[in-house]
Write a protein that holds these residues in place. Sequence first.
Motif, PDB file in Angstrom:
ATOM      1  N   ALA A  91      37.919  45.448  39.797  1.00  0.00           N
ATOM      2  CA  ALA A  91      38.958  45.853  40.575  1.00  0.00           C
ATOM      3  C   ALA A  91      40.249  46.593  40.172  1.00  0.00           C
ATOM      4  O   ALA A  91      40.936  46.328  39.313  1.00  0.00           O
ATOM      5  CB  ALA A  91      38.572  44.809  41.619  1.00  0.00           C
ATOM      6  N   GLY A  92      40.697  46.770  41.509  1.00  0.00           N
ATOM      7  CA  GLY A  92      42.231  47.488  41.609  1.00  0.00           C
ATOM      8  C   GLY A  92      43.066  46.422  41.722  1.00  0.00           C
ATOM      9  O   GLY A  92      44.495  46.428  40.950  1.00  0.00           O
ATOM     10  N   TYR A  93      42.516  45.003  41.581  1.00  0.00           N
ATOM     11  CA  TYR A  93      43.974  44.429  42.059  1.00  0.00           C
ATOM     12  C   TYR A  93      44.350  43.608  40.455  1.00  0.00           C
ATOM     13  O   TYR A  93      44.799  42.773  39.989  1.00  0.00           O
ATOM     14  CB  TYR A  93      43.373  42.934  42.812  1.00  0.00           C
ATOM     15  CG  TYR A  93      43.835  43.751  44.411  1.00  0.00           C
ATOM     16  CD1 TYR A  93      44.769  44.392  44.347  1.00  0.00           C
ATOM     17  CD2 TYR A  93      42.873  42.436  45.016  1.00  0.00           C
ATOM     18  CE1 TYR A  93      44.412  44.594  46.113  1.00  0.00           C
ATOM     19  CE2 TYR A  93      43.072  42.728  46.280  1.00  0.00           C
ATOM     20  CZ  TYR A  93      44.062  44.278  46.914  1.00  0.00           C
ATOM     21  OH  TYR A  93      43.755  44.005  47.976  1.00  0.00           O
ATOM     22  N   SER A  94      43.271  43.593  39.845  1.00  0.00           N
ATOM     23  CA  SER A  94      43.228  43.673  38.252  1.00  0.00           C
ATOM     24  C   SER A  94      44.498  44.303  37.631  1.00  0.00           C
ATOM     25  O   SER A  94      44.824  43.852  36.939  1.00  0.00           O
ATOM     26  CB  SER A  94      42.592  43.775  37.529  1.00  0.00           C
ATOM     27  OG  SER A  94      41.702  43.104  38.243  1.00  0.00           O
ATOM     28  N   TYR A  95      44.825  45.541  38.119  1.00  0.00           N
ATOM     29  CA  TYR A  95      45.981  46.423  37.303  1.00  0.00           C
ATOM     30  C   TYR A  95      47.136  46.357  38.179  1.00  0.00           C
ATOM     31  O   TYR A  95      47.206  45.896  38.620  1.00  0.00           O
ATOM     32  CB  TYR A  95      45.266  47.838  38.174  1.00  0.00           C
ATOM     33  CG  TYR A  95      44.684  48.757  36.748  1.00  0.00           C
ATOM     34  CD1 TYR A  95      44.052  48.843  36.157  1.00  0.00           C
ATOM     35  CD2 TYR A  95      43.149  47.844  37.416  1.00  0.00           C
ATOM     36  CE1 TYR A  95      43.541  50.087  35.415  1.00  0.00           C
ATOM     37  CE2 TYR A  95      41.884  48.501  36.918  1.00  0.00           C
ATOM     38  CZ  TYR A  95      42.575  49.319  36.273  1.00  0.00           C
ATOM     39  OH  TYR A  95      41.039  50.046  35.396  1.00  0.00           O
ATOM     40  N   THR A  96      48.476  45.797  37.071  1.00  0.00           N
ATOM     41  CA  THR A  96      49.702  45.659  37.750  1.00  0.00           C
ATOM     42  C   THR A  96      50.650  46.952  38.358  1.00  0.00           C
ATOM     43  O   THR A  96      51.614  47.015  38.954  1.00  0.00           O
ATOM     44  CB  THR A  96      50.592  45.139  36.552  1.00  0.00           C
ATOM     45  OG1 THR A  96      50.444  45.620  35.224  1.00  0.00           O
ATOM     46  CG2 THR A  96      50.127  43.755  35.666  1.00  0.00           C
ATOM     47  N   TYR A  97      49.858  48.089  38.237  1.00  0.00           N
ATOM     48  CA  TYR A  97      50.177  49.639  38.592  1.00  0.00           C
ATOM     49  C   TYR A  97      50.332  49.178  40.390  1.00  0.00           C
ATOM     50  O   TYR A  97      49.011  49.312  40.660  1.00  0.00           O
ATOM     51  CB  TYR A  97      51.142  50.493  38.065  1.00  0.00           C
ATOM     52  CG  TYR A  97      51.451  51.708  38.445  1.00  0.00           C
ATOM     53  CD1 TYR A  97      52.824  51.572  38.776  1.00  0.00           C
ATOM     54  CD2 TYR A  97      50.405  52.594  38.884  1.00  0.00           C
ATOM     55  CE1 TYR A  97      54.029  52.316  39.706  1.00  0.00           C
ATOM     56  CE2 TYR A  97      51.772  53.758  39.596  1.00  0.00           C
ATOM     57  CZ  TYR A  97      52.944  53.613  39.721  1.00  0.00           C
ATOM     58  OH  TYR A  97      53.894  55.006  39.903  1.00  0.00           O
ATOM     59  N   PHE A  98      50.920  50.092  41.079  1.00  0.00           N
ATOM     60  CA  PHE A  98      49.790  49.017  42.892  1.00  0.00           C
ATOM     61  C   PHE A  98      48.834  50.732  42.843  1.00  0.00           C
ATOM     62  O   PHE A  98      48.443  51.438  43.527  1.00  0.00           O
ATOM     63  CB  PHE A  98      50.825  50.431  43.672  1.00  0.00           C
ATOM     64  CG  PHE A  98      51.446  51.850  43.882  1.00  0.00           C
ATOM     65  CD1 PHE A  98      51.033  52.468  44.993  1.00  0.00           C
ATOM     66  CD2 PHE A  98      51.854  52.470  43.249  1.00  0.00           C
ATOM     67  CE1 PHE A  98      51.269  53.417  44.747  1.00  0.00           C
ATOM     68  CE2 PHE A  98      52.303  53.825  42.903  1.00  0.00           C
ATOM     69  CZ  PHE A  98      52.104  53.873  44.642  1.00  0.00           C
ATOM     70  N   ILE A  99      48.677  51.792  41.944  1.00  0.00           N
ATOM     71  CA  ILE A  99      47.544  52.489  41.708  1.00  0.00           C
ATOM     72  C   ILE A  99      46.781  52.226  40.843  1.00  0.00           C
ATOM     73  O   ILE A  99      47.474  52.234  39.726  1.00  0.00           O
ATOM     74  CB  ILE A  99      47.973  54.408  41.579  1.00  0.00           C
ATOM     75  CG1 ILE A  99      48.830  54.692  42.827  1.00  0.00           C
ATOM     76  CG2 ILE A  99      47.233  55.234  41.816  1.00  0.00           C
ATOM     77  CD1 ILE A  99      49.187  56.356  42.660  1.00  0.00           C
ATOM     78  N   PRO A 100      45.313  51.698  40.760  1.00  0.00           N
ATOM     79  CA  PRO A 100      44.750  51.348  39.802  1.00  0.00           C
ATOM     80  C   PRO A 100      43.692  52.310  38.553  1.00  0.00           C
ATOM     81  O   PRO A 100      44.051  53.746  39.369  1.00  0.00           O
ATOM     82  CB  PRO A 100      44.008  50.472  40.173  1.00  0.00           C
ATOM     83  CG  PRO A 100      43.318  51.124  42.187  1.00  0.00           C
ATOM     84  CD  PRO A 100      44.387  52.005  42.307  1.00  0.00           C
ATOM     85  N   GLY A 101      42.761  52.292  37.611  1.00  0.00           N
ATOM     86  CA  GLY A 101      42.337  53.099  37.121  1.00  0.00           C
ATOM     87  C   GLY A 101      42.884  53.390  36.516  1.00  0.00           C
ATOM     88  O   GLY A 101      44.084  53.924  36.057  1.00  0.00           O
ATOM     89  N   PRO A 102      42.613  54.984  35.706  1.00  0.00           N
ATOM     90  CA  PRO A 102      42.925  55.915  34.560  1.00  0.00           C
ATOM     91  C   PRO A 102      44.541  56.721  35.376  1.00  0.00           C
ATOM     92  O   PRO A 102      45.296  56.641  34.143  1.00  0.00           O
ATOM     93  CB  PRO A 102      41.648  56.631  34.408  1.00  0.00           C
ATOM     94  CG  PRO A 102      40.526  56.319  34.634  1.00  0.00           C
ATOM     95  CD  PRO A 102      40.713  55.749  36.092  1.00  0.00           C
ATOM     96  N   ILE A 103      44.127  57.821  36.425  1.00  0.00           N
ATOM     97  CA  ILE A 103      45.125  58.063  37.022  1.00  0.00           C
ATOM     98  C   ILE A 103      46.290  56.747  36.726  1.00  0.00           C
ATOM     99  O   ILE A 103      47.507  56.932  37.051  1.00  0.00           O
ATOM    100  CB  ILE A 103      44.962  58.611  38.219  1.00  0.00           C
ATOM    101  CG1 ILE A 103      46.354  59.692  38.461  1.00  0.00           C
ATOM    102  CG2 ILE A 103      44.884  57.696  38.966  1.00  0.00           C
ATOM    103  CD1 ILE A 103      46.566  60.443  37.481  1.00  0.00           C
ATOM    104  N   GLY A 104      46.530  55.972  37.307  1.00  0.00           N
ATOM    105  CA  GLY A 104      47.020  54.692  37.786  1.00  0.00           C
ATOM    106  C   GLY A 104      47.582  54.320  35.873  1.00  0.00           C
ATOM    107  O   GLY A 104      48.760  53.965  36.287  1.00  0.00           O
ATOM    108  N   ILE A 105      46.580  54.377  34.891  1.00  0.00           N
ATOM    109  CA  ILE A 105      47.059  54.112  33.627  1.00  0.00           C
ATOM    110  C   ILE A 105      48.551  54.713  33.392  1.00  0.00           C
ATOM    111  O   ILE A 105      49.691  54.066  33.581  1.00  0.00           O
ATOM    112  CB  ILE A 105      46.413  54.097  32.583  1.00  0.00           C
ATOM    113  CG1 ILE A 105      45.331  52.805  33.904  1.00  0.00           C
ATOM    114  CG2 ILE A 105      46.465  53.331  31.568  1.00  0.00           C
ATOM    115  CD1 ILE A 105      43.641  52.804  32.439  1.00  0.00           C
ATOM    116  N   ASN A 106      47.837  56.234  33.833  1.00  0.00           N
ATOM    117  CA  ASN A 106      49.118  57.275  33.308  1.00  0.00           C
ATOM    118  C   ASN A 106      50.052  57.175  34.098  1.00  0.00           C
ATOM    119  O   ASN A 106      51.352  56.702  33.563  1.00  0.00           O
ATOM    120  CB  ASN A 106      48.318  58.644  33.066  1.00  0.00           C
ATOM    121  CG  ASN A 106      47.454  58.732  31.901  1.00  0.00           C
ATOM    122  OD1 ASN A 106      47.913  58.548  30.911  1.00  0.00           O
ATOM    123  ND2 ASN A 106      46.167  59.099  32.454  1.00  0.00           N
TER     124      ASN A 106
END
Length: 474
Positions: A338-353
């Motif tokens: 889910a999205g809140y596990s990512y620390t950047y405000f945009i999650p997923g593959p594009i958010g990682i980059n």
Amino acid sequence: MSTKHSKAAEAYLKDTQVAERHDATFFGIRQKRDRMAQALPEWEDLREAASQIKKHTVTHLADYLEMFEARAKANGVHVHWAKDADEYNSIVSSILSSHHVKKVVKSKSMLTEECHLNEHLERQGIDVVETDLGERILQMMHLAPSHIVVPALHVHREEIGDTFRKLIPDFDKIVKTYEANGTHEPNEPHDPNDPTLLTYVARMHLRRQFMEADAGLTGANFGIAETGDVVVCTNEGNADMSTSIPKLHIVSMGIEKLIPNYQSMAVFQRLLARCGTGQETTVYTSHFRGPRPGGEMHIILVDNGRSKILGNEEHWQTLKCMRCGACMNTCPVYRRSAGYSYTYFIPGPIGINLGMLHDAHQYYDNVSACSLCCSCDNVCPVKVDLSTQIYRWRQQLESLGHHSKMKKMMSGGMSLLFNHPSLYTGTLRLSPAVNWIPGPLINMRLNPWTYGHQMMKFPKKSFHQMWKEVRSDK
């Protein structure tokens, strides 16, 4: 190495029903996207055309920005330039202050999330109202978006109903109006969390916000350089309401949103909704070329690191992204964590980059939230090489000082094993002995493989042995 994402994902996965529902919901959107793609014989040609248009535009960005500015000004629009988030927030504040604005209605914009505009305006005493239904729900619940297209899809209707009853002052009055309109039998008990009812409540609540607003603020899905137009795609019509009632319209647009002309727009319009939500098109595709009669229109072109990305030979392709969210819907890690596990405000593959490009030292933990299955590459409508970029970031973790010592040691062991055939073969012959080790000694915390997996049973013969036997029989 940071484990911020993995720890957050582990906590989320403890509620298996919630995790499974999230997984199924977003994979359902991925399946809708696939059906739409299969219905168009020219689908791959559209993807290639979109990729080439974006590549051409971002590599000639200065020319198209100048063209867009000139056309927009000729249309009677005020054009501003913001080098970063602080300057962008300052420009918005200045415009609102000069018009004595007390309330702003906002159409969904990830750029405003990126620049933390809401918090900035609220500190100045300006009432900011999100008008996208999902964004409004999250704003009332004091939550951030969990997805860039369907930001509140992870929130359950019971939570929404509770929030509305607590925070919408005339909730009961709106419900009585709903029932009086003949949509519900008077003496029949109704579901207090019925989606149709809650949507009606939200519509009536937001209608008042539109009427009271002094200014409307929208994002931009596309900017047409040849005409100076801004195109906004929505399913709820909230962007139109935000711009047709208040006389002041402010557009927030990242400089990468430019495309050359309406011929290009035709390509992206066929891809955006099909990839993002599995629709043929969004319900509303609104074109804004100038201010409404008697009003003002301002466009703020925001850099905030985009020029720096353009100069990055390995990662410039992220500027091709048109924020459809398809990479998230297909990503097995996003769907399960889910999205809140990512620390950047945009999650997923594009958010990682994007997170790594924004601040590699702050958001490096997200780089491990990828299985390198490459599914994101296959669904991206503009062919951003997302998984390749994530792989490149992983190779840079050691130079950034954020690599995992354990993983490096494991990789060294694997390199030793795979580069010495005799050692590899001998290890394979001994591997069935693992089957005799008591379960508790294997299924323990020191063996992370057993979290969510059953330890495999090693076969008596390896594939190599069986292959040699088959070859020898011939």
